[in-house]
Design an enzyme around this catalytic site. Structure first.
Site, PDB file in Angstrom:
ATOM      1  N   TYR A 274     -11.949  -0.554   9.345  1.00  0.00           N
ATOM      2  CA  TYR A 274     -13.118  -0.032   8.604  1.00  0.00           C
ATOM      3  C   TYR A 274     -13.374  -0.765   7.294  1.00  0.00           C
ATOM      4  CZ  TYR A 274      -9.315   2.795   6.545  1.00  0.00           C
ATOM      5  OH  TYR A 274      -8.145   3.209   5.984  1.00  0.00           O
ATOM      6  N   LYS A 275     -12.580  -1.803   6.992  1.00  0.00           N
ATOM      7  CA  LYS A 275     -12.800  -2.576   5.771  1.00  0.00           C
ATOM      8  C   LYS A 275     -13.675  -3.785   6.128  1.00  0.00           C
ATOM      9  CE  LYS A 275      -8.850  -0.458   3.677  1.00  0.00           C
ATOM     10  NZ  LYS A 275      -7.408  -0.410   3.520  1.00  0.00           N
TER      11      LYS A 275
ATOM     12  N   ASP B  14       1.071  -5.719   7.163  1.00  0.00           N
ATOM     13  CA  ASP B  14      -0.099  -4.858   7.071  1.00  0.00           C
ATOM     14  C   ASP B  14      -1.279  -5.774   6.742  1.00  0.00           C
ATOM     15  OD1 ASP B  14      -2.155  -3.116   6.407  1.00  0.00           O
ATOM     16  OD2 ASP B  14      -0.778  -1.603   5.616  1.00  0.00           O
TER      17      ASP B  14
ATOM     18  N   PHE C 201       0.851  -1.185   0.000  1.00  0.00           N
ATOM     19  CA  PHE C 201       0.000   0.000   0.000  1.00  0.00           C
ATOM     20  C   PHE C 201       0.897   1.248   0.000  1.00  0.00           C
ATOM     21  CE2 PHE C 201      -3.180   2.871   1.997  1.00  0.00           C
ATOM     22  CZ  PHE C 201      -4.207   2.661   1.087  1.00  0.00           C
TER      23      PHE C 201
ATOM     24  N   ARG D 281     -11.873  -3.158  -9.051  1.00  0.00           N
ATOM     25  CA  ARG D 281     -11.796  -4.078  -7.910  1.00  0.00           C
ATOM     26  C   ARG D 281     -13.191  -4.448  -7.457  1.00  0.00           C
ATOM     27  NH1 ARG D 281      -8.260  -2.253  -2.850  1.00  0.00           N
ATOM     28  NH2 ARG D 281     -10.018  -0.842  -2.766  1.00  0.00           N
TER      29      ARG D 281
HETATM   30  C1  PLP Z   1      -6.679   0.768   3.649  1.00  0.00           C
HETATM   31  C2  PLP Z   1      -5.255   0.476   3.921  1.00  0.00           C
HETATM   32  C3  PLP Z   1      -4.503   1.318   4.731  1.00  0.00           C
HETATM   33  C4  PLP Z   1      -5.103   2.583   5.263  1.00  0.00           C
HETATM   34  O1  PLP Z   1      -4.345   3.229   6.201  1.00  0.00           O
HETATM   35  P1  PLP Z   1      -4.971   4.456   7.000  1.00  0.00           P
HETATM   36  O2  PLP Z   1      -3.861   4.986   7.770  1.00  0.00           O
HETATM   37  O3  PLP Z   1      -6.118   3.928   7.797  1.00  0.00           O
HETATM   38  O4  PLP Z   1      -5.484   5.442   5.988  1.00  0.00           O
HETATM   39  C5  PLP Z   1      -3.190   0.962   5.004  1.00  0.00           C
HETATM   40  N1  PLP Z   1      -2.650  -0.163   4.472  1.00  0.00           N
HETATM   41  C6  PLP Z   1      -3.355  -0.989   3.668  1.00  0.00           C
HETATM   42  C7  PLP Z   1      -2.740  -2.230   3.106  1.00  0.00           C
HETATM   43  C8  PLP Z   1      -4.677  -0.688   3.358  1.00  0.00           C
HETATM   44  O5  PLP Z   1      -5.381  -1.488   2.571  1.00  0.00           O
END
Ligand code: PLP
Length: 423
Positions: free
Chosen positions: A233-234, A208, A129, A383
């Site tokens: 939140y996912k 992550d 990410f 996606r």
């Molecule tokens: C959604 C996501 C994030 C989001 O990070 P925030 O700090 O909450 O914005 C980080 N890493 C991955 C792999 C994600 O999918």
């Protein structure tokens, strides 16, 4: 897995036989004809969260005022962390909830590099990410440019990337950090394999889990993972901006230190000592005051995931992504779509990416006129996120039907190729 006939009848049969079907009623589905395939970016609102939040605001904050801290707010980061731990194969005292994934990632990168002071390489991959890469770049600068980031190239769909990652680890490697499930392709790393390889080389691993947590079992402790972060939140449905979690294996609690020292991570917080002394255990990875309203909204959502069970959620995710791929092969591939996710279910998370040269405009048309909400990731990825707690097989069938119609009826041609900022 046997071939699944890609038809509407199959979708109906699979829904009728689905042991998790009743969970859809636990979510607010305001527009039943809208096919929502973005639960991997923002999960739906659980019905029970609405009532819980109303009570938190009206009673706990409105009436109890400051007393709320002693009546459940103060212990919420650890209490809710323990529930998340049950979903990712960790002990209850190895996870707390706080801050954002990005901020927690920063804490653990700095902490990990501090625990390997003689080593200078960070190994990651190009499927990671972007926020994680930005943090790594910032940390390298912050620490005086002593470290090098090795970004391994992956194609996202098979284990060649994982093999390349392992090959990049050597005795200079301080930290290996990847997304367990890649946000574009949905490729899933073999956590135990990477962790044991890194450990043998003397490096720490930082995972992550944002695209994994809540979509199926994760085995942090059994895999001997060292560190992890992830979103709530996912697939955990905690709500927009809900606080993230931070995992540190118990053996590292005294070894990895938190660079964002704050009074919530202080040993005797209310002594107001002017010298920082870290709290015992995972509590030291807290920093400042928790985002209490958002934090408390996460709890009923995680309870739902625990009630359904991670194995059942994963079994449905596998079946649903198989069904989606069968539909893709039958109906979309002849229209110029390509599958940009692994075909091997053991290596695939709960979302499927499909590519098309006109992906951007097709995605616009889907959202604007076909009542399908997927999301789009550059350069051409549509996606399709499957959230087994509320996505039905008919949803998946409908999404593919409508995708096909956007192309055969040339509906996408009405949209500009200009990119918007947020999808
Ligand atoms: C959604 C996501 C994030 C989001 O990070 P925030 O700090 O909450 O914005 C980080 N890493 C991955 C792999 C994600 O999918």
């Amino acid at each position: 897995m046997p071939v699944i006939p890609p038809s509407r009848d199959t979708a109906r049969e699979l829904d009728a036989a689905d042991p998790l079907a009743a969970f859809r009623r636990e979510f607010v589905v305001a527009h039943p004809d809208l096919v929502y395939l973005d639960g991997n970016s923002l999960g739906r609102l659980p019905v029970r969260t609405r009532a819980r939040l109303a009570d938190v605001v009206e009673t706990e904050w409105g009436e109890r005022l400051i007393r709320g801290w002693g009546e459940g707010w103060f212990t919420a980061p650890a209490r809710i962390g323990a529930k998340i731990a049950a979903t990712v194969g960790a002990e209850a005292d190895e996870i707390v909830v706080a801050d954002s994934t990005t901020v927690n990632f920063f804490k653990l990168v700095v902490g990990a590099l501090g625990a390997r002071p003689d080593r200078t390489t960070i190994v990651t991959d190009d499927a990671n990410f972007p926020s994680d890469l930005y943090v790594l770049q910032g940390v390298v600068e912050l620490l005086g440019g002593r470290h090098r980031i090795h970004v391994v190239h992956t194609d996202g769909c098979d284990v060649s990337g994982e093999n390349a990652l392992l090959a990049a680890i050597d005795d200079r490697t301080a930290l290996v950090t990847v997304s367990h499930t890649a946000f574009k392709s949905g490729f899933v790393y073999d956590m135990a394999r990477v962790a044991s390889h890194a450990r043998a080389a003397g490096a720490l691993t930082l995972w992550d889990l944002s695209h994994s947590v809540g979509s199926g079992p994760v085995a942090l402790d059994a895999s001997e993972a060292d560190l992890a972060v992830g979103c709530t939140y996912k697939y955990l449905n905690g709500g927009p901006g809900a606080p993230a979690f931070i995992y540190v294996a118990r053996r590292l609690h005294e070894v990895v230190s938190n660079p964002i020292r704050g009074w919530f991570g202080q040993r005797r917080q209310f002594d107001f000592s002017l010298e920082y002394e870290p709290a015992a255990g995972i509590g030291r990875f807290l920093s400042g005051t928790p985002q209490t309203l958002s934090l408390l909204a996460v709890e009923p959502a995680i309870d739902l995931v625990l009630e359904a069970g991670l194995a059942a959620i994963r079994a449905k995710a596998v079946l649903q992504t198989e069904f989606l791929i069968a539909l893709h092969d039958a109906r979309l591939a002849p229209l110029g779509f390509t599958l940009n996710s692994p075909r091997e279910s053991a290596r695939r998370g709960s979302h499927v990416s499909i590519g098309h040269a006109e992906g951007w405009r097709i995605n616009r048309a889907l959202i604007e006129e076909m009542k399908v909400l997927p999301d789009f990731r550059q350069p051409d990825n549509i996606r399709l996120g499957i959230a087994p707690l509320y996505t039905s097989f008919v949803d998946i069938f409908e999404a593919v039907e409508r995708l096909g119609r956007v192309v055969t009826e040339r509906r996408y041609e009405r949209y500009s190729s200009d990119r918007l900022e947020v999808t």
